[in-house]
Design a protein around this motif. Structure first.
Motif, PDB file in Angstrom:
ATOM      1  N   LEU A  58      40.598   5.430  24.317  1.00 24.38           N
ATOM      2  CA  LEU A  58      40.970   6.633  24.158  1.00 24.38           C
ATOM      3  C   LEU A  58      40.503   7.518  25.226  1.00 24.38           C
ATOM      4  CD1 LEU A  58      40.447   7.873  20.348  1.00 24.38           C
ATOM      5  CD2 LEU A  58      42.678   7.143  21.623  1.00 24.38           C
ATOM      6  N   ARG A  59      39.420   7.514  25.970  1.00 28.56           N
ATOM      7  CA  ARG A  59      38.893   8.064  27.042  1.00 28.56           C
ATOM      8  C   ARG A  59      39.436   7.769  28.431  1.00 28.56           C
ATOM      9  NH1 ARG A  59      34.764  11.609  25.732  1.00 28.56           N
ATOM     10  NH2 ARG A  59      33.763  11.444  23.656  1.00 28.56           N
ATOM     11  N   ASP A  60      40.053   6.429  28.429  1.00 23.31           N
ATOM     12  CA  ASP A  60      40.620   6.098  29.704  1.00 23.31           C
ATOM     13  C   ASP A  60      41.969   6.428  29.967  1.00 23.31           C
ATOM     14  OD1 ASP A  60      41.480   4.516  31.754  1.00 23.31           O
ATOM     15  OD2 ASP A  60      40.767   2.716  31.078  1.00 23.31           O
ATOM     16  N   PRO A  61      42.155   7.486  30.978  1.00 28.69           N
ATOM     17  CA  PRO A  61      43.418   7.787  31.092  1.00 28.69           C
ATOM     18  C   PRO A  61      44.363   6.943  31.615  1.00 28.69           C
ATOM     19  CG  PRO A  61      41.936   8.322  33.013  1.00 28.69           C
ATOM     20  CD  PRO A  61      41.102   7.716  31.933  1.00 28.69           C
ATOM     21  N   GLY A  62      44.171   5.768  31.954  1.00 28.02           N
ATOM     22  CA  GLY A  62      45.024   4.774  32.340  1.00 28.02           C
ATOM     23  C   GLY A  62      45.900   4.169  30.992  1.00 28.02           C
ATOM     24  N   TRP A  63      45.198   4.207  29.782  1.00 28.80           N
ATOM     25  CA  TRP A  63      45.817   3.504  28.639  1.00 28.80           C
ATOM     26  C   TRP A  63      46.793   4.796  28.306  1.00 28.80           C
ATOM     27  CZ3 TRP A  63      45.130  -0.746  25.814  1.00 28.80           C
ATOM     28  CH2 TRP A  63      44.100  -1.765  26.227  1.00 28.80           C
ATOM     29  N   TYR A  64      47.966   4.388  27.902  1.00 35.05           N
ATOM     30  CA  TYR A  64      49.263   5.303  27.715  1.00 35.05           C
ATOM     31  C   TYR A  64      49.800   5.139  26.336  1.00 35.05           C
ATOM     32  CZ  TYR A  64      52.261   1.472  28.956  1.00 35.05           C
ATOM     33  OH  TYR A  64      53.041   0.576  28.904  1.00 35.05           O
ATOM     34  N   LYS A  65      50.473   6.178  25.946  1.00 35.95           N
ATOM     35  CA  LYS A  65      51.237   6.160  24.789  1.00 35.95           C
ATOM     36  C   LYS A  65      52.540   5.483  25.053  1.00 35.95           C
ATOM     37  CE  LYS A  65      49.163   9.770  22.017  1.00 35.95           C
ATOM     38  NZ  LYS A  65      49.173  10.509  21.089  1.00 35.95           N
ATOM     39  N   GLY A  66      52.850   4.187  24.706  1.00 30.66           N
ATOM     40  CA  GLY A  66      54.445   3.701  24.841  1.00 30.66           C
ATOM     41  C   GLY A  66      55.513   4.446  24.332  1.00 30.66           C
ATOM     42  N   PHE A  67      56.390   4.276  24.939  1.00 33.04           N
ATOM     43  CA  PHE A  67      58.072   4.804  24.370  1.00 33.04           C
ATOM     44  C   PHE A  67      58.481   3.965  23.625  1.00 33.04           C
ATOM     45  CE2 PHE A  67      58.108   8.936  27.262  1.00 33.04           C
ATOM     46  CZ  PHE A  67      57.105   9.186  27.029  1.00 33.04           C
ATOM     47  N   PRO A  68      58.853   3.848  22.424  1.00 32.53           N
ATOM     48  CA  PRO A  68      59.791   2.824  21.609  1.00 32.53           C
ATOM     49  C   PRO A  68      61.309   2.845  22.388  1.00 32.53           C
ATOM     50  CG  PRO A  68      59.445   4.898  20.378  1.00 32.53           C
ATOM     51  CD  PRO A  68      58.773   5.016  21.477  1.00 32.53           C
ATOM     52  N   PRO A  69      61.836   1.546  22.043  1.00 31.96           N
ATOM     53  CA  PRO A  69      63.191   1.458  22.837  1.00 31.96           C
ATOM     54  C   PRO A  69      64.011   2.468  22.192  1.00 31.96           C
ATOM     55  CG  PRO A  69      62.102  -0.589  22.290  1.00 31.96           C
ATOM     56  CD  PRO A  69      61.427   0.221  21.602  1.00 31.96           C
ATOM     57  N   GLY A  70      65.086   3.037  22.907  1.00 34.57           N
ATOM     58  CA  GLY A  70      66.095   3.921  22.292  1.00 34.57           C
ATOM     59  C   GLY A  70      65.498   5.184  21.968  1.00 34.57           C
ATOM     60  N   TRP A  71      64.422   5.322  22.320  1.00 34.51           N
ATOM     61  CA  TRP A  71      64.051   7.073  21.622  1.00 34.51           C
ATOM     62  C   TRP A  71      64.555   8.125  22.274  1.00 34.51           C
ATOM     63  CZ3 TRP A  71      62.572  10.920  25.045  1.00 34.51           C
ATOM     64  CH2 TRP A  71      62.503  10.553  26.374  1.00 34.51           C
ATOM     65  N   GLU A  72      65.573   8.010  23.143  1.00 33.16           N
ATOM     66  CA  GLU A  72      66.401   9.113  23.700  1.00 33.16           C
ATOM     67  C   GLU A  72      67.528   9.386  22.832  1.00 33.16           C
ATOM     68  OE1 GLU A  72      65.966   6.227  25.400  1.00 33.16           O
ATOM     69  OE2 GLU A  72      65.251   6.633  27.392  1.00 33.16           O
ATOM     70  N   GLU A  73      67.699   8.362  21.807  1.00 32.84           N
ATOM     71  CA  GLU A  73      68.999   8.743  21.160  1.00 32.84           C
ATOM     72  C   GLU A  73      68.493   9.422  19.659  1.00 32.84           C
ATOM     73  OE1 GLU A  73      70.395   4.828  20.222  1.00 32.84           O
ATOM     74  OE2 GLU A  73      70.620   4.452  22.465  1.00 32.84           O
TER      75      GLU A  73
END
Length: 407
Positions: A58-73
């Motif tokens: 959680l403290r490592d800024p490199g680890w990110y929150k992934g975006f699920p496929p098709g999120w724009e819809e």
């Protein structure tokens, strides 16, 4: 139990009602474990329950929150992924800087009399409803309205709108659970996000015409003054997520915490007048009964975590409720101890996405709990209770009590 059996148990109704034996079993396997290749685990390659491992990721800024496929819809995903709680740097940094200009310590101090007033009003209501030994739903009469009314006044929502607002919050929270990604729940979450966006657009327009002292007015002033890089639609996304995150977690802090506190009458008797004990009770409730049980982060590169290989962009499930009961960091972790030394709980996360509303939640708990037990020293739970169907946001939605007051 092996890791596959533990995860299956967590996803079961038994696990949702009491996940802690499964977390204890997971600790026996180490701080992080590979997840067996199964369809329901297709997006997760490892599960971490050790405090230091979860804290590190959680403290490592490199680890990110992934975006699920098709999120724009999907409207709900567009809302989430244009808010600072879900977006990654540099957008996260840009958005949080705007809120930091208005989410100030001075504004928090000014909230104390609001909390005290709301708590006093709800205690009066409980006393009236519980006269002559009548049962009171602690959630409906206290745990829900206190944070709802406080956050509404803090952010700037009319109290009359809260019943309508709560239904939309519930639709979003149902979708957030691990088992919530059904077409029906997605449709309700999209509807909630669409309606809330319209609601906030109208509210922002009203605040431009008639500013007040609330958070929305402050944010609109900062936005309209220029010099900040935030669109109005991003502002709306952040308001939706901020209210949901700060409000629901506080409801469950109260409802999950009450049975725990009532099991320790020597603590509740000492709470009134002891601010240090009140702070300790809030922290220990959050540690032992975390409202949020898990988060996920994606690896920025291939890495070996405690002997578990994780490929780039693979997700690791972070069981923060398990980390909060890690015996390596919390001796006798299932024992309630409001004077417990040691590291802080991970209930509100750490690092970049540390919950912005956590200070408000902690303040509400510190001010409300001593007043609750001073007013009702014989408060008692009268019926068996169950936890919500969600493991992501786990809490008691109905909790019947008697106040112990004579009519």
């Amino acid at each position: 139990m092996d890791v596959s059996e533990i995860l299956t148990g967590l996803y079961s109704e038994q696990g949702r009602q009491n996940p802690y034996p499964f977390y204890a079993a997971l600790h026996e396997h180490g701080p992080i474990n590979a997840v067996p290749a199964r369809a329901e685990h297709s997006t997760v390659s490892a599960v971490a329950g050790g405090y230091d491992m979860v804290d590190r990721i959680l403290r490592d800024p490199g680890w990110y929150k992934g975006f699920p496929p098709g999120w724009e819809e999907q409207e709900i995903l567009r809302t989430f992924l244009t808010s600072m709680m879900f977006v990654n740097p540099p957008d996260h940094t840009r958005m949080r800087a705007v809120f930091a200009k208005t989410f100030t310590p001075r504004r928090l101090v000014a909230l104390e009399p609001v909390i005290e007033r709301v708590v006093a009003e709800r205690l009066d209501h409980m006393a009236e409803a519980g006269a002559d030994g009548a049962e009171v739903d602690f959630v409906a009469d206290f745990a829900y309205p206190v944070p709802a009314l406080v956050m509404a006044e803090f952010i700037g929502l009319p109290a009359a709108d809260l019943a309508w607002y709560r239904q939309r919050v519930d639709w979003i929270d149902e979708y957030m659970d691990v088992s919530g990604k059904t077409p029906e729940r997605l449709a309700r979450a999209n509807q909630a996000a669409e309606e809330l966006r319209v609601y906030y657009r109208d509210l922002i327009a009203h605040r431009r015409r008639a500013p007040s002292h609330d958070l929305i007015s402050g944010l609109v002033e900062v936005l309209d003054a220029g010099g900040v890089d935030l669109t109005e639609e991003e502002l709306i996304s952040n308001l939706i997520v901020l209210f949901n995150a700060s409000f629901v977690t506080t409801v469950y802090m109260f409802s999950n915490g009450l049975p725990l506190l009532l099991d320790h009458p020597h603590v509740t008797a000492a709470l009134p007048g002891d601010d240090s004990l009140a702070r300790g009770c809030v922290e220990e409730v959050l540690r032992m009964e975390s409202p949020v049980h898990f988060l996920a982060r994606s690896a920025p590169a291939g890495v070996d975590l405690g002997g578990v290989p994780v490929d780039r962009d693979d997700n690791v499930l972070l069981l923060i409720a398990a980390a909060n009961r890690d015996p390596a960091r919390f001796p006798d972790p299932d024992r309630f101890d409001p004077r417990r030394p040691g590291p802080p709980s991970l209930a509100f996360g750490v690092g970049l996405h540390f919950c912005l509303g956590s200070a408000v939640s902690r303040l509400e708990g510190r001010l409300a709990l001593p007043r609750l037990f001073a007013r009702f020293p014989r408060l008692a739970v009268t019926q068996p209770y169950t936890y919500s169907g969600s493991l992501f946001l786990r809490g008691i939605d109905k909790l019947f009590v008697t106040t112990g007051e004579a009519g």
